[in-house]
Design an enzyme around this catalytic site. Sequence first.
Site, PDB file in Angstrom:
ATOM      1  N   THR A  47       0.830  -1.211   0.000  1.00 39.69           N
ATOM      2  CA  THR A  47       0.000   0.000   0.000  1.00 39.69           C
ATOM      3  C   THR A  47       0.859   1.253   0.000  1.00 39.69           C
ATOM      4  O   THR A  47       0.538   2.236  -0.667  1.00 39.69           O
ATOM      5  CB  THR A  47      -0.958   0.002   1.210  1.00 39.69           C
ATOM      6  OG1 THR A  47      -1.783  -1.156   1.129  1.00 39.69           O
ATOM      7  CG2 THR A  47      -1.833   1.249   1.231  1.00 39.69           C
ATOM      8  N   CYS A  48       1.967   1.203   0.714  1.00 36.85           N
ATOM      9  CA  CYS A  48       2.867   2.363   0.796  1.00 36.85           C
ATOM     10  C   CYS A  48       3.440   2.706  -0.578  1.00 36.85           C
ATOM     11  O   CYS A  48       3.526   3.876  -0.944  1.00 36.85           O
ATOM     12  CB  CYS A  48       3.988   2.078   1.789  1.00 36.85           C
ATOM     13  SG  CYS A  48       3.402   1.571   3.432  1.00 36.85           S
ATOM     14  N   SER A  49       3.826   1.676  -1.341  1.00 34.58           N
ATOM     15  CA  SER A  49       4.461   1.883  -2.646  1.00 34.58           C
ATOM     16  C   SER A  49       3.479   2.061  -3.788  1.00 34.58           C
ATOM     17  O   SER A  49       3.794   2.704  -4.790  1.00 34.58           O
ATOM     18  CB  SER A  49       5.380   0.703  -2.974  1.00 34.58           C
ATOM     19  OG  SER A  49       6.492   0.694  -2.122  1.00 34.58           O
TER      20      SER A  49
END
Length: 158
Positions: A47-49
């Site tokens: 999700t972060c990337s």
Amino acid sequence: MIQIGQKIPSSTLSQLTAEGMTNHNTDELFANKRVVLFAVPGAFTPTCSEAHLPGYVVLADEIKAAGVDMIACVSVNDAFVMQAWGAAQNAEAIAMLGDGDGSFTKALGLDMDTANFGGIRSQRYAMVIENGVVTTLNVEEPKKFEVSNAESILTALK
């Protein structure tokens, strides 16, 4: 957990740039500035990337046009990992800050223990800091990504 109206705790965050390693004192880093600070549980994670950092990359110009002096991303990772992740995500407009030992995250009261997945990590959040004081704080519920995205912060800035 830190609250709106409270001062950011004094701590150290590291940043690796082309000029080398800098250890920023948060008192100085956030002084006399309007800053959007968002945190992710880990660099290079899905999700972060795929969504969190890319959203800020895409909307960086609009966020800065709303009166923001600096956009910063922090994670309980070292500055080398944060620099590499920022480079991989074309995040030149974002200060990629490492909280290697998690002391800043713990001081905010926004740490979580992911056990054998990664140990102590940051909760996912975004905040607006004005002259070292939190004016907006959007903390995600576990396993959610709804209030800390760039669109939500841009709306809060207007």
